[in-house]
Enzyme design. Sequence first.
Site, PDB file in Angstrom:
ATOM      1  N   TYR A   1      -1.794  34.258  28.932  1.00 24.78           N
ATOM      2  CA  TYR A   1      -1.703  33.320  30.062  1.00 24.78           C
ATOM      3  C   TYR A   1      -3.042  33.235  30.812  1.00 24.78           C
ATOM      4  O   TYR A   1      -3.503  32.146  31.158  1.00 24.78           O
ATOM      5  CB  TYR A   1      -0.579  33.806  30.979  1.00 24.78           C
ATOM      6  CG  TYR A   1      -0.213  32.914  32.131  1.00 24.78           C
ATOM      7  CD1 TYR A   1       0.611  31.802  31.948  1.00 24.78           C
ATOM      8  CD2 TYR A   1      -0.651  33.191  33.429  1.00 24.78           C
ATOM      9  CE1 TYR A   1       0.976  30.993  33.022  1.00 24.78           C
ATOM     10  CE2 TYR A   1      -0.288  32.398  34.500  1.00 24.78           C
ATOM     11  CZ  TYR A   1       0.527  31.300  34.293  1.00 24.78           C
ATOM     12  OH  TYR A   1       0.883  30.510  35.363  1.00 24.78           O
TER      13      TYR A   1
ATOM     14  N   LYS B   1      -5.414  29.956  31.305  1.00 23.00           N
ATOM     15  CA  LYS B   1      -5.750  29.440  32.639  1.00 23.00           C
ATOM     16  C   LYS B   1      -7.262  29.480  32.894  1.00 23.00           C
ATOM     17  O   LYS B   1      -7.803  28.594  33.568  1.00 23.00           O
ATOM     18  CB  LYS B   1      -4.985  30.220  33.716  1.00 23.00           C
ATOM     19  CG  LYS B   1      -3.464  30.022  33.653  1.00 23.00           C
ATOM     20  CD  LYS B   1      -3.057  28.570  33.790  1.00 23.00           C
ATOM     21  CE  LYS B   1      -1.547  28.386  33.890  1.00 23.00           C
ATOM     22  NZ  LYS B   1      -1.144  26.973  33.982  1.00 23.00           N
TER      23      LYS B   1
HETATM   24  P1  NAP Z   1       8.725  26.220  35.919  1.00 19.17           P
HETATM   25  O1  NAP Z   1       9.522  26.199  37.178  1.00 19.17           O
HETATM   26  O2  NAP Z   1       9.097  27.161  34.828  1.00 19.17           O
HETATM   27  O3  NAP Z   1       8.719  24.702  35.319  1.00 19.17           O
HETATM   28  C1  NAP Z   1       8.019  24.464  34.143  1.00 19.17           C
HETATM   29  C2  NAP Z   1       7.998  22.975  33.868  1.00 19.17           C
HETATM   30  O4  NAP Z   1       7.209  22.750  32.692  1.00 19.17           O
HETATM   31  C3  NAP Z   1       9.374  22.382  33.566  1.00 19.17           C
HETATM   32  O5  NAP Z   1       9.404  21.051  34.026  1.00 19.17           O
HETATM   33  C4  NAP Z   1       9.429  22.416  32.035  1.00 19.17           C
HETATM   34  O6  NAP Z   1      10.316  21.451  31.470  1.00 19.17           O
HETATM   35  C5  NAP Z   1       7.983  22.070  31.716  1.00 19.17           C
HETATM   36  N1  NAP Z   1       7.559  22.504  30.377  1.00 19.17           N
HETATM   37  C6  NAP Z   1       7.486  23.755  29.887  1.00 19.17           C
HETATM   38  N2  NAP Z   1       7.031  23.741  28.611  1.00 19.17           N
HETATM   39  C7  NAP Z   1       6.797  22.442  28.298  1.00 19.17           C
HETATM   40  C8  NAP Z   1       6.348  21.755  27.146  1.00 19.17           C
HETATM   41  N3  NAP Z   1       6.028  22.415  26.023  1.00 19.17           N
HETATM   42  N4  NAP Z   1       6.255  20.410  27.190  1.00 19.17           N
HETATM   43  C9  NAP Z   1       6.579  19.713  28.296  1.00 19.17           C
HETATM   44  N5  NAP Z   1       7.014  20.305  29.434  1.00 19.17           N
HETATM   45  C10 NAP Z   1       7.122  21.648  29.426  1.00 19.17           C
HETATM   46  O7  NAP Z   1       7.176  26.494  36.210  1.00 19.17           O
HETATM   47  P2  NAP Z   1       6.347  26.465  37.586  1.00 19.17           P
HETATM   48  O8  NAP Z   1       6.418  27.805  38.196  1.00 19.17           O
HETATM   49  O9  NAP Z   1       6.703  25.262  38.360  1.00 19.17           O
HETATM   50  O10 NAP Z   1       4.873  26.321  36.999  1.00 19.17           O
HETATM   51  C11 NAP Z   1       4.217  25.074  36.883  1.00 19.17           C
HETATM   52  C12 NAP Z   1       2.745  25.300  36.562  1.00 19.17           C
HETATM   53  O11 NAP Z   1       2.157  26.101  37.590  1.00 19.17           O
HETATM   54  C13 NAP Z   1       2.511  26.057  35.248  1.00 19.17           C
HETATM   55  O12 NAP Z   1       1.351  25.560  34.612  1.00 19.17           O
HETATM   56  C14 NAP Z   1       2.273  27.480  35.710  1.00 19.17           C
HETATM   57  O13 NAP Z   1       1.497  28.214  34.793  1.00 19.17           O
HETATM   58  C15 NAP Z   1       1.520  27.239  37.019  1.00 19.17           C
HETATM   59  N6  NAP Z   1       1.574  28.360  37.949  1.00 19.17           N
HETATM   60  C16 NAP Z   1       2.760  28.796  38.460  1.00 19.17           C
HETATM   61  C17 NAP Z   1       2.764  29.873  39.357  1.00 19.17           C
HETATM   62  C18 NAP Z   1       4.027  30.392  39.973  1.00 19.17           C
HETATM   63  O14 NAP Z   1       3.952  31.411  40.699  1.00 19.17           O
HETATM   64  N7  NAP Z   1       5.166  29.794  39.770  1.00 19.17           N
HETATM   65  C19 NAP Z   1       1.555  30.491  39.697  1.00 19.17           C
HETATM   66  C20 NAP Z   1       0.364  30.016  39.132  1.00 19.17           C
HETATM   67  C21 NAP Z   1       0.381  28.931  38.277  1.00 19.17           C
HETATM   68  P3  NAP Z   1      11.917  21.773  31.286  1.00 19.17           P
HETATM   69  O15 NAP Z   1      12.516  21.664  32.673  1.00 19.17           O
HETATM   70  O16 NAP Z   1      12.414  20.714  30.370  1.00 19.17           O
HETATM   71  O17 NAP Z   1      12.007  23.152  30.742  1.00 19.17           O
END
Ligand code: NAP
Length: 244
Positions: A156, A160
């Site tokens: 990861y 990133k």
């Molecule tokens: P999340 O709640 O798990 O949601 C993930 C989203 O991505 C969902 O809409 C999912 O679709 C979609 N997705 C996953 N794999 C995919 C694929 N192969 N093709 C198309 N869509 C896909 O994640 P989140 O926490 O909101 O994270 C969003 C972004 O922020 C990510 O890039 C993550 O790395 C980054 N981020 C998150 C955090 C955190 O603390 N949460 C911190 C730093 C960075 P489905 O609903 O259909 O599964």
Amino acid sequence: MAEDIKKVALVTGGSRGIGKACALELARCGLDVVINYAGNVDAANATVEELKALGSNACAMQFDVSDADKVEENIAKIVEKYGRIDVLVNNAGITRDGLFIRMNKENWLDVINTNLNSAYYVTNPVSKIMIKQRSGSIINMASVVGLYGNAGQANYSAAKAGIIGFTKSLAKELASRNIRVNAVAPGFIQTDMTKGLAVDKIIEHIPLKTLGTPEDVANVVRFLALEANYVTAQVLGVDGGLVV
Ligand code: NAP
């Protein structure tokens, strides 16, 4: 761009979590929003209803961002339907955490393909559209771990960190075409991705003493997408001070 043309945004992974909050915030600002998702149809449909209630001519498109052919096909459909793409939020992402010595090739490749290669697959056709428009704003979802690393997240963090290098290089290439490219580096945000983490332990390391919300990230994405006209090639932390 003439004032009466409605701007269009594409948010990958826009059905849940941070992507959903970004989609809603851009819809509140008057954009038509296309959300992409991997497989959770119910979440995607519910988000589209919320977007429509905000007056956005929204739709959801299911495709795997790590599948180059499907991405190309679907970007073409978006252009056919909306005629333009003004804001791209490369947000879709997954985790497959584990100590590196036990990390199998599948978990390495899944994360690199979904979190990094996808940025190439999606941005390549979208940037061509933006170049023709001579305007656009691209926001890539990075992470604090792309800057500082994290045990158990070699895959990861590598993805990133790659996103951050990609952001800076693309910003330099596309600036002359009036296209800005920035990244957001969230810390710990309350979404499905961080469910089950030991929040009490994490909060000890966060100066603001709380996890962030998807809306905290969406506010910064809106700023970079629509307001920050002289900002490009930046990585903006949204982490409660975690990395100071
Ligand atoms: P999340 O709640 O798990 O949601 C993930 C989203 O991505 C969902 O809409 C999912 O679709 C979609 N997705 C996953 N794999 C995919 C694929 N192969 N093709 C198309 N869509 C896909 O994640 P989140 O926490 O909101 O994270 C969003 C972004 O922020 C990510 O890039 C993550 O790395 C980054 N981020 C998150 C955090 C955190 O603390 N949460 C911190 C730093 C960075 P489905 O609903 O259909 O599964």
